[in-house]
Write an enzyme that holds these catalytic residues in place. Sequence first.
Site, PDB file in Angstrom:
ATOM      1  N   GLU A 115     -28.115  17.115  16.960  1.00 53.88           N
ATOM      2  CA  GLU A 115     -29.004  17.207  15.804  1.00 53.88           C
ATOM      3  C   GLU A 115     -28.086  17.189  14.594  1.00 53.88           C
ATOM      4  O   GLU A 115     -27.237  18.070  14.459  1.00 53.88           O
ATOM      5  CB  GLU A 115     -29.825  18.477  15.943  1.00 53.88           C
ATOM      6  CG  GLU A 115     -30.970  18.552  14.987  1.00 53.88           C
ATOM      7  CD  GLU A 115     -30.662  19.483  13.855  1.00 53.88           C
ATOM      8  OE1 GLU A 115     -30.185  18.976  12.819  1.00 53.88           O
ATOM      9  OE2 GLU A 115     -30.863  20.685  14.013  1.00 53.88           O
ATOM     10  N   CYS A 120     -30.376  22.168   7.848  1.00 55.75           N
ATOM     11  CA  CYS A 120     -30.584  20.779   8.238  1.00 55.75           C
ATOM     12  C   CYS A 120     -31.957  20.302   7.780  1.00 55.75           C
ATOM     13  O   CYS A 120     -32.196  19.102   7.729  1.00 55.75           O
ATOM     14  CB  CYS A 120     -30.417  20.589   9.740  1.00 55.75           C
ATOM     15  SG  CYS A 120     -31.184  21.860  10.700  1.00 55.75           S
TER      16      CYS A 120
END
Lengths: 541, 541
Positions: free
Chosen positions: A271, A308
């Site tokens: 990720e 993120c």
Amino acid sequence: MTTHSQLLNVTGANLIAGRESRESSDRFTAFDPRTGDPGELAFPEATPAEVAQAADAAAEALDVLRAWPAARIAGLLRAIAAHLEDVGDALIHLADSETALGPERLAGERARTCAQLRAFASVVEDGWHHEAIIDHRDPQATPPRPDLRRMQTPIGPVAVFGASNFPLAFSVPGGDTASALAAGCPGVAKGHPSHPGTSELCARVILAAAEDVAAPSGVFSLVHGRGHEVGQSLVLAPQIRAVGFTGSYRAGRALFDLGAGRQDPIPVYAEMGSVNPVIVTRRALAARGEQIAEGFVASMTAGAGQFCTKPGIVFAPEGDEGLEFVGHVARLLRSAELGPMLNEAIWQGLGEQLAATAGIPGVETVVWGARGAQGFRIAPSLFKADAKAFVDHPQLRAEHFGPSALVVTVPDGALSDTISQLDGGLTATVHAEDDEADLADLRRLLEAKAGRLVWNGFPTGAAVTFAQHHGGPYPATTAPAHTSVGATAIRRFQRPIAYQDFPDSRLPAELRESNPLNIPRLVDGRWVDRQPPGTRKTESP
Amino acid sequence: MTTHSQLLNVTGANLIAGRESRESSDRFTAFDPRTGDPGELAFPEATPAEVAQAADAAAEALDVLRAWPAARIAGLLRAIAAHLEDVGDALIHLADSETALGPERLAGERARTCAQLRAFASVVEDGWHHEAIIDHRDPQATPPRPDLRRMQTPIGPVAVFGASNFPLAFSVPGGDTASALAAGCPGVAKGHPSHPGTSELCARVILAAAEDVAAPSGVFSLVHGRGHEVGQSLVLAPQIRAVGFTGSYRAGRALFDLGAGRQDPIPVYAEMGSVNPVIVTRRALAARGEQIAEGFVASMTAGAGQFCTKPGIVFAPEGDEGLEFVGHVARLLRSAELGPMLNEAIWQGLGEQLAATAGIPGVETVVWGARGAQGFRIAPSLFKADAKAFVDHPQLRAEHFGPSALVVTVPDGALSDTISQLDGGLTATVHAEDDEADLADLRRLLEAKAGRLVWNGFPTGAAVTFAQHHGGPYPATTAPAHTSVGATAIRRFQRPIAYQDFPDSRLPAELRESNPLNIPRLVDGRWVDRQPPGTRKTESP
């Protein structure tokens, strides 16, 4: 016998199958982001031999875990959460000294991490994650069908790479470790070199929990490493069957390539971040522009912008409403007080990226992120560009990891063409009025670009539920079909096995006809939910 | 306007978005496996431009399919099945001339292919494949939880590589195409060069079905190619988001590497074969050794041994029972009549592998597979080795693609150590008596090695049901978490999207509160199955 407090004493060690290990004399320290000063304790770079020992021990532990009932796996997850709480302020202080995220945020992150471990324990107790399916024999079918039963099983030892920005929730005791253990897979974590002490303390917490439930010592190991070598050895260890990673695009892609290039390729679930676009309509801004600006700034500056899911680009309509929105955001950012960034490399990297962005033709620097005098401090930044500049300059699509954002002003009718330039991302957010005309085309466009769509909210904060999807098209992740948050994150570390015409008594308990473990199963194409305790009938909401 | 019969006339063409296309003068033909003679019709190698056109058209078709209701996707799948039947004996004759699999087998394969298409249509109509999940807002949670709803959506255009050994069920109209279309993904198939006419006719069948339901012409394209270039262009086409492949290890791995090495990596689901071990116990042989031998020979010689689930290695107990079993199998094989092999390369390759196997120290050639006088014929082979030779010579673990098998005689107590040498495979089979002592350890060992375990049966034949798992650890496949047969095969071509706090009217219908499409959903952690037509209550079996 070591006592509990000894076990939880951070000494600067790799933890291989329950033992402290320091084979290498190559050591490194953390740095205090507030001062830039090195920490007092040195941590040993793991050697290839130590990595191999950890992977070996994990493979041995796998055989033990395979025979465990679900309740015992759940017990391990719950014990980790309990020890993580029991270790108290020591963990918060240590993590704060290594990340400068602040005690409040870190206490919240610990609560989230414990809730996540307990949520996965519940899933394991329910047996939902086995995705048990039974198709009874059908002698009438052409050709006749055998009895087939299928369930998810652990894929094998999992390598977990801790993230810099979530020292708990996406690091050693975080979602990847919880997912792996929930699947029945032992884990080997590579601690993030920015917070080695936190990593070690958390690994000790996991080992204390493992001792509580008499888990094999190889169920969890921690290796330290500052450079690339330790992570590379780990991904290439033959026993490792899957990798969970949260971090930068460069590191994630390098690990993905290593995993795919093995003689026996393994999945690397990386990720890697995202710009998390926010689209605001003219009517939404007219109705509540200041409120949207406040929410945006809070989301964008949380954790010094190092999420993120930080919203990094806002697409606002050209004209007065858009300009007013920029003014609101700029005013709020100028008075925002942020903690320093996580480490020197992130701080330096953002500084360079800001300077490059300011120099792109057509980009206006609305708020400039000056560096602070001490430690890894930097003020928030805001840039503005029109849609043409955004389309012309692909650099503007890149994530700024830190407290920086770009507002793109878009002429009426040009929204689709503008946002179609975006790369794949984790999230996309729409602020609009509930009675605005059909936005189905916009929704479909965003569906192609992101894993989670947010309506009139902000993307930071990813709830740990069944329906969560924290993933998205490349380059947000290397595996858009998978999530690193939520119950289905367990699926990354499983593979199915089908049993054909097995006698009932020789089947795993999950698949026996009488459903002795009382788990939800798809039987002949129909879901049969688990029976609530004390009842015999299927519960329907 | 073309008429139906014109549309179904094989002319030697790529079919790009509904049009015949022959840009290259580079042509190739099929070969009749019975004679080795080339076919009359020449097929054009697709050019990179043709591949790009097909991928472009698929991307355009994706946007159309996204807006289709499930019933229309199901209608397309059912129409393909109907046209596949309507085309009648022409398809069987053509496929037989290119594969020599025989009319009976090919008629059976068509029935299976049509049943598979209809099974996927049912799954799509039920909406099960969306894996819809709803978690309602929870303001009491810490932190408060938003409303989150998640469903699987099409990943994008899919490249399908046809297999040599199943010209229908694992080729142009096979499981990969059915899975992709069921997921809502347009497909671009690369036909297998051994059966280009069959591939073209099947692609024409799909296009006729697409016309029936007014699907966009880019929903399916076919490109021909004899070498590697066409497949490489296809996997590298930017619009392609996933690849389904069934075939050899070498080709599968090459395509996997290409997909993983793209600037934006894509998953390549390659199913590459397996030795499919069979373990027979002493008691099973004593009770019904001859019957097991008959079943084994039928399974091993089906389709001239050219099944990915062909049982290739039998582990039998040392001593009289094992020797007697070898005798039964040898006797049956000596009188077996087999069709020729699919193509010259497979036939040559097997011949070389047999010669190499016969030369391995400790290997006894029990039945020798001599080549036939005409076409690609070869007789069945049987080898025997003891456990020590098997452990010492890794070459003995390799798949023989064709009618050849190895019996390994294993001393008492050495079974685990012997079979632990096996590579990952699709299946593993146990023949034992139902009242034999606990075989749980054997089961656990086989679980680590295979995707499907078969009890007292044979692995050839993979039923298309929910519980099927046709996959397994590398090198059997490049993605052990996935299957290429059964309802969950659709999952390969999907990715989830989550919707946070969306107004009900702006959600996809699958996720609206009232469940207007009546699909099964996981709501707040409980399965709510679809309501049977005409009822309002949840049905519980």
